[in-house]
Write a protein that holds these residues in place. Structure first.
Motif, PDB file in Angstrom:
ATOM      1  N   PHE A   1      77.451 -10.243 -18.221  1.00 53.55           N
ATOM      2  CA  PHE A   1      77.911  -9.419 -17.095  1.00 53.55           C
ATOM      3  C   PHE A   1      76.870  -8.366 -16.732  1.00 53.55           C
ATOM      4  O   PHE A   1      76.552  -8.170 -15.554  1.00 53.55           O
ATOM      5  CB  PHE A   1      79.256  -8.770 -17.463  1.00 53.55           C
ATOM      6  CG  PHE A   1      79.463  -7.388 -16.915  1.00 53.55           C
ATOM      7  CD1 PHE A   1      79.605  -7.171 -15.543  1.00 53.55           C
ATOM      8  CD2 PHE A   1      79.519  -6.295 -17.771  1.00 53.55           C
ATOM      9  CE1 PHE A   1      79.794  -5.885 -15.045  1.00 53.55           C
ATOM     10  CE2 PHE A   1      79.705  -5.013 -17.278  1.00 53.55           C
ATOM     11  CZ  PHE A   1      79.846  -4.803 -15.911  1.00 53.55           C
TER      12      PHE A   1
ATOM     13  N   ARG B   1      74.813  -8.269 -13.257  1.00 56.75           N
ATOM     14  CA  ARG B   1      74.988  -7.119 -12.358  1.00 56.75           C
ATOM     15  C   ARG B   1      73.644  -6.554 -11.912  1.00 56.75           C
ATOM     16  O   ARG B   1      73.420  -6.318 -10.716  1.00 56.75           O
ATOM     17  CB  ARG B   1      75.809  -6.031 -13.057  1.00 56.75           C
ATOM     18  CG  ARG B   1      76.132  -4.850 -12.143  1.00 56.75           C
ATOM     19  CD  ARG B   1      76.950  -3.802 -12.868  1.00 56.75           C
ATOM     20  NE  ARG B   1      76.210  -3.166 -13.954  1.00 56.75           N
ATOM     21  CZ  ARG B   1      76.708  -2.218 -14.753  1.00 56.75           C
ATOM     22  NH1 ARG B   1      77.972  -1.834 -14.607  1.00 56.75           N
ATOM     23  NH2 ARG B   1      75.975  -1.689 -15.719  1.00 56.75           N
TER      24      ARG B   1
ATOM     25  N   ASP C   1      84.810 -16.810 -21.453  1.00 61.38           N
ATOM     26  CA  ASP C   1      84.591 -15.648 -20.579  1.00 61.38           C
ATOM     27  C   ASP C   1      83.375 -15.891 -19.684  1.00 61.38           C
ATOM     28  O   ASP C   1      83.428 -15.698 -18.458  1.00 61.38           O
ATOM     29  CB  ASP C   1      84.397 -14.407 -21.454  1.00 61.38           C
ATOM     30  CG  ASP C   1      84.336 -13.118 -20.645  1.00 61.38           C
ATOM     31  OD1 ASP C   1      83.593 -13.068 -19.645  1.00 61.38           O
ATOM     32  OD2 ASP C   1      85.013 -12.151 -21.023  1.00 61.38           O
ATOM     33  N   GLN C   2      82.272 -16.328 -20.285  1.00 63.77           N
ATOM     34  CA  GLN C   2      81.069 -16.617 -19.497  1.00 63.77           C
ATOM     35  C   GLN C   2      81.351 -17.681 -18.434  1.00 63.77           C
ATOM     36  O   GLN C   2      80.910 -17.562 -17.286  1.00 63.77           O
ATOM     37  CB  GLN C   2      79.946 -17.122 -20.408  1.00 63.77           C
ATOM     38  CG  GLN C   2      79.253 -16.053 -21.227  1.00 63.77           C
ATOM     39  CD  GLN C   2      78.064 -16.642 -21.960  1.00 63.77           C
ATOM     40  OE1 GLN C   2      78.183 -17.675 -22.627  1.00 63.77           O
ATOM     41  NE2 GLN C   2      76.920 -15.998 -21.851  1.00 63.77           N
TER      42      GLN C   2
ATOM     43  N   HIS D   1      84.073 -18.392 -16.855  1.00 65.02           N
ATOM     44  CA  HIS D   1      84.812 -17.903 -15.690  1.00 65.02           C
ATOM     45  C   HIS D   1      83.986 -16.886 -14.899  1.00 65.02           C
ATOM     46  O   HIS D   1      84.185 -16.764 -13.678  1.00 65.02           O
ATOM     47  CB  HIS D   1      86.150 -17.308 -16.108  1.00 65.02           C
ATOM     48  CG  HIS D   1      87.139 -17.276 -14.985  1.00 65.02           C
ATOM     49  ND1 HIS D   1      87.359 -18.356 -14.151  1.00 65.02           N
ATOM     50  CD2 HIS D   1      87.954 -16.276 -14.518  1.00 65.02           C
ATOM     51  CE1 HIS D   1      88.265 -18.037 -13.244  1.00 65.02           C
ATOM     52  NE2 HIS D   1      88.640 -16.778 -13.438  1.00 65.02           N
ATOM     53  N   GLN D   2      83.070 -16.172 -15.572  1.00 68.77           N
ATOM     54  CA  GLN D   2      82.146 -15.318 -14.821  1.00 68.77           C
ATOM     55  C   GLN D   2      81.383 -16.147 -13.787  1.00 68.77           C
ATOM     56  O   GLN D   2      81.137 -15.687 -12.669  1.00 68.77           O
ATOM     57  CB  GLN D   2      81.164 -14.623 -15.760  1.00 68.77           C
ATOM     58  CG  GLN D   2      81.746 -13.467 -16.546  1.00 68.77           C
ATOM     59  CD  GLN D   2      80.684 -12.724 -17.354  1.00 68.77           C
ATOM     60  OE1 GLN D   2      79.558 -12.536 -16.900  1.00 68.77           O
ATOM     61  NE2 GLN D   2      81.047 -12.297 -18.561  1.00 68.77           N
TER      62      GLN D   2
ATOM     63  N   ARG E   1      82.356 -18.743 -12.110  1.00 68.91           N
ATOM     64  CA  ARG E   1      83.210 -18.998 -10.945  1.00 68.91           C
ATOM     65  C   ARG E   1      83.425 -17.729 -10.115  1.00 68.91           C
ATOM     66  O   ARG E   1      83.346 -17.737  -8.883  1.00 68.91           O
ATOM     67  CB  ARG E   1      84.540 -19.569 -11.404  1.00 68.91           C
ATOM     68  CG  ARG E   1      84.415 -20.841 -12.237  1.00 68.91           C
ATOM     69  CD  ARG E   1      85.787 -21.377 -12.625  1.00 68.91           C
ATOM     70  NE  ARG E   1      85.659 -22.503 -13.544  1.00 68.91           N
ATOM     71  CZ  ARG E   1      85.773 -22.410 -14.870  1.00 68.91           C
ATOM     72  NH1 ARG E   1      86.019 -21.228 -15.437  1.00 68.91           N
ATOM     73  NH2 ARG E   1      85.632 -23.473 -15.635  1.00 68.91           N
ATOM     74  N   LEU E   2      83.700 -16.625 -10.816  1.00 74.84           N
ATOM     75  CA  LEU E   2      83.962 -15.367 -10.118  1.00 74.84           C
ATOM     76  C   LEU E   2      82.737 -14.883  -9.350  1.00 74.84           C
ATOM     77  O   LEU E   2      82.840 -14.450  -8.195  1.00 74.84           O
ATOM     78  CB  LEU E   2      84.409 -14.304 -11.128  1.00 74.84           C
ATOM     79  CG  LEU E   2      85.766 -14.546 -11.804  1.00 74.84           C
ATOM     80  CD1 LEU E   2      85.923 -13.621 -12.999  1.00 74.84           C
ATOM     81  CD2 LEU E   2      86.903 -14.331 -10.808  1.00 74.84           C
ATOM     82  N   LEU E   3      81.572 -14.961  -9.987  1.00 72.41           N
ATOM     83  CA  LEU E   3      80.362 -14.471  -9.336  1.00 72.41           C
ATOM     84  C   LEU E   3      79.900 -15.409  -8.232  1.00 72.41           C
ATOM     85  O   LEU E   3      79.331 -14.966  -7.231  1.00 72.41           O
ATOM     86  CB  LEU E   3      79.250 -14.267 -10.368  1.00 72.41           C
ATOM     87  CG  LEU E   3      79.519 -13.177 -11.407  1.00 72.41           C
ATOM     88  CD1 LEU E   3      78.307 -12.997 -12.316  1.00 72.41           C
ATOM     89  CD2 LEU E   3      79.893 -11.858 -10.754  1.00 72.41           C
TER      90      LEU E   3
ATOM     91  N   ALA F   1      81.834 -16.948  -6.241  1.00 76.12           N
ATOM     92  CA  ALA F   1      82.665 -16.589  -5.094  1.00 76.12           C
ATOM     93  C   ALA F   1      82.234 -15.262  -4.482  1.00 76.12           C
ATOM     94  O   ALA F   1      82.234 -15.097  -3.261  1.00 76.12           O
ATOM     95  CB  ALA F   1      84.130 -16.517  -5.525  1.00 76.12           C
ATOM     96  N   GLU F   2      81.824 -14.320  -5.325  1.00 73.47           N
ATOM     97  CA  GLU F   2      81.494 -12.981  -4.840  1.00 73.47           C
ATOM     98  C   GLU F   2      80.096 -12.884  -4.230  1.00 73.47           C
ATOM     99  O   GLU F   2      79.883 -12.175  -3.238  1.00 73.47           O
ATOM    100  CB  GLU F   2      81.631 -11.972  -5.982  1.00 73.47           C
ATOM    101  CG  GLU F   2      81.305 -10.546  -5.568  1.00 73.47           C
ATOM    102  CD  GLU F   2      81.552  -9.543  -6.680  1.00 73.47           C
ATOM    103  OE1 GLU F   2      80.965  -8.454  -6.625  1.00 73.47           O
ATOM    104  OE2 GLU F   2      82.325  -9.853  -7.613  1.00 73.47           O
TER     105      GLU F   2
ATOM    106  N   GLY G   1      78.989 -22.367  -8.367  1.00 75.47           N
ATOM    107  CA  GLY G   1      80.237 -22.402  -9.127  1.00 75.47           C
ATOM    108  C   GLY G   1      80.403 -23.643  -9.983  1.00 75.47           C
ATOM    109  O   GLY G   1      81.486 -23.919 -10.491  1.00 75.47           O
TER     110      GLY G   1
END
Length: 678
Positions: free
Chosen positions: A531, A535, A574-575, A577-578, A580-582, A584-585, A663
């Motif tokens: 993360f 970032r 956790d990694q 799903h990061q 997928r989330l990132l 999308a973002e 993704g």
């Protein structure tokens, strides 16, 4: 005879090229005439060995020499069609070549072939160009050298310039060389040692003349608001600016950057006259071919607020592009090559330093070196006279010369990841090392990041010079260290395009044996660390506005529930799903986020060598040395996964063929049905 001639020529060239006071990188050329037996006729034939097109005097080898027959070269003036068609003579050099192989003859071959001397040097020393670009350079040359060195008015390099220098040599038998207006120097001699001595005499005499006759502050008084910022603040501000400036300089095509805050650059930018002198541009063809006709110069105070600086940079960049397009339109003819791009190659930021750009890190670095040469030239010319470079129309004739265009066309096709800047965490061993090596082999510049600084340095050295790889020591659990790693990458190469979240560790224990510390350290390095890296990387990529790639090295364990693996598997989930989330973002910024899910990589793995291998072998009841084979046998393909296989997946995701994919998780596990994605 020829072997000794060539050896002496190469030794002379390497000595001259090793000292930056004598000539710039890849600038100038040297030659020697000698005899060799023609293998066809068995008769002795006079040959010219001359540095060919491209290459560098300091590292010149025999393969970099063009070898031509003197009888054919001496016959060329009889077929010379005149200065308006002199470019045709370059093709004629091919008909003068002797033997097989060798470098392509350069445009300066005529100078070496036509001057009546066995040895000729053509160099670009700062001191010589200072005289050559002084407003009253001809008179100063006479004052400096008497009749020992002769002034040659500016003429574009080519056949006619060779004829001009040959005539001056005949008409001035006492002369050892000449100053070429706006350009450089040429010297000659009856032997290699005499020619080298004459070159050095011209260079050192010019240096001494400028030192003893020049005024003390040729760039004017120091200006307080342009004064250099303290080093730590300067480097931090440079790292903030680098991705933005690189993005602007890459408007037409992606570029690699280089940062230079040497004393010479900072002093020039702190002086009152730097805006006037920078606007005049460089003069020597070797300079402006690499720096463009002039730099972009920021005019805000060195310590101005960052937002104000960035806004002004964008305004100046837009104006620069308009001015460059106008320059092209003013001077282009119907047969001129298309405009190659309107972005600056050099960006000067007073108080901070110089940002230079090119198709790769070496080209960007060399552009910086050339502009430092130009600063030295301006200093010398302003010290003894007034800096007066050649006209813009002449610069255009060279910048958009058909011969220069042909030279560019001969360059090899770029590799798939050329102009990409990558940072690989955990790059000091195992999977990270394999990824760093693969990305560099495909053309990327790579920052090898690892908590073990020595391991990172070994891998960077294995890849090559600092033009292709740099080591970065970073603990991915430390936000300040990650920010420093991104800054270091930006200062080394201009920004960052491709980040691989690979750093990791593993502890294999059952639920009841897993301690809070076991849980925390694995989540801190992999979940939290990924993360933090993502970032800071995204912050730089968004500022750069060139898109980018973030790749997570996850694991099949993100979806496969294996025994004694709670903390590691949870961190990997956790990694996953990061990703997928990132994806999308960050998609709106053109940043793609993907993952790779390997099976256990035993051979070459730092994690497995650090105890994880023994732990997993115990879980499955197999000898540790057989663990890789055990993993392979439980897969559909029955193949062991190696670090290179993971590197292959990273390359596939980032090399351009999957430009519309984000993704995604790519399994690299030999086929583990329980880990199939759903």
């Amino acid at each position: 005879m020829s072997n000794e001639t060539v050896r002496d020529l190469l030794d002379r060239s390497n000595r001259l090229g090793a000292d930056p006071r004598n000539t710039n990188y890849a600038g100038g050329n040297t030659s020697a005439v000698g005899a060799e037996v023609d293998p066809v006729t068995g008769e002795s034939v006079d040959l010219l060995w001359v540095k060919g097109s491209g290459g560098d005097l300091g590292t010149l080898t025999e393969a970099g020499l063009a070898v031509l027959r003197m009888d054919r070269l001496r016959a060329l003036p009889s077929v010379y069609p005149g200065v308006e068609r002199e470019d045709e003579m370059v093709a004629a050099f091919d008909y003068c070549l002797h033997g097989r192989g060798g470098a392509a003859p350069s445009i300066d071959t005529a100078m070496h072939a036509l001057v009546e001397a066995a040895h000729v040097d053509h160099l670009h020393p700062d001191s010589g160009i200072a005289l050559a670009t002084a407003a009253d350079g001809e008179a100063l040359t006479k004052e400096c050298f008497g009749d020992r060195v002769v002034w040659v008015p500016w003429r574009r390099p080519g056949f006619q310039l060779g004829l001009d220098i040959a005539a001056i040599r005949r008409e001035n038998p006492q002369a050892i060389g000449c100053i070429l207006g706006g350009h450089g120097i040429t010297a000659w001699g009856a032997s290699s040692s005499e020619c080298e001595a004459h070159s050095l005499e011209i260079i050192r005499t010019a240096e001494e003349f400028i030192r003893t006759h020049g005024r003390p502050e040729p760039f004017g008084a120091l200006v307080d608001h342009f004064a250099p910022v303290a080093e730590d603040q300067r480097r931090r501000r440079a790292a903030e600016l680098a991705p933005v400036i690189r993005g602007l300089a890459s408007t037409d095509r992606p570029q690699i950057g280089h940062f230079d805050d040497s004393d010479a650059v900072l002093d020039f930018l702190a002086r009152a006259e730097h805006p006037r002198l920078a606007a005049l541009g460089t003069s020597c063809p070797d300079h402006f071919l690499r720096t463009k006709i002039r730099p972009l110069v920021l005019d805000t105070a060195a310590d101005a607020p960052l937002d104000q600086v960035l806004d002004r940079l964008r305004e100046l960049h837009a104006a620069y592009r308009e001015d460059y397009a106008a320059y092209y339109r003013q001077h282009a003819t119907p047969d001129s090559p298309p405009m190659r791009g309107a972005d600056p190659a050099i960006v000067l930021v007073p108080g901070i330093g110089m940002f230079s750009f090119g198709r790769d890190a070496q080209t960007a670095r060399v552009a910086s070196e050339f502009y430092r040469n130009a600063i030295n030239v301006m200093r010398g010319a302003e010290a003894i006279s007034r800096y007066s470079p050649i006209d813009e129309s002449e610069k255009f004739r060279i910048e958009y010369w058909a011969l220069e265009e042909a030279k560019l066309a001969r360059m090899p096709k770029p590799k798939p990841l050329a102009t990409r800047i990558a940072l690989v965490t955990g790059g000091g061993s195992g999977i990270g090392r394999a990824i760093a090596l693969r990305l560099a082999a495909e053309g990327a510049c790579v920052a090898v990041a690892d908590r073990d600084g020595e391991a990172a340095a070994r891998v960077a050295a294995e890849i090559g010079s600092a033009d292709v790889a740099v080591p970065v020591t970073v603990d991915v659990t430390d936000p300040a260290a990650i920010r420093a790693a991104i800054d270091a990458t930006a200062l080394a190469f201009g920004g960052v395009d491709l980040v691989v979240n690979n750093a990791g560790l593993s502890i294999s224990k059952s639920l009841l044996e897993t301690t809070e510390s076991d849980w925390d350290v694995q989540h801190s390095v992999m979940a939290r660390g990924s993360f933090l890296v993502a970032r800071e990387a995204a912050r730089a990529m968004i500022a750069q506005d060139m898109g980018g790639d973030i790749v997570y090295i996850v694991s099949k364990n993100a979806v496969f529930a294996g025994p004694n693996n709670l903390a590691y598997g949870s961190a990997k989930a956790d990694q996953a799903h990061q990703v997928r989330l990132l994806a999308a973002e960050l998609g709106e910024y053109g940043i793609r986020v993907n993952g790779v899910n390997p099976d256990g990589v035993v051979r070459g793995s730092g994690i497995f060598a650090g105890g994880w291998g023994a732990q997993r072998a115990a879980v499955y009841g197999v000898p540790e040395q057989d663990l890789g084979a055990f993993y392979a046998q439980r897969t559909i393909l029955k193949r062991e996964v190696l670090p290179d296989h993971v590197a292959n997946a990273v390359f596939a995701l980032t090399a351009g063929e999957l430009s519309h994919t984000t993704g995604l998780h790519v399994p690299v596990d030999g086929g583990v049905a329980a880990a199939f994605l759903r």
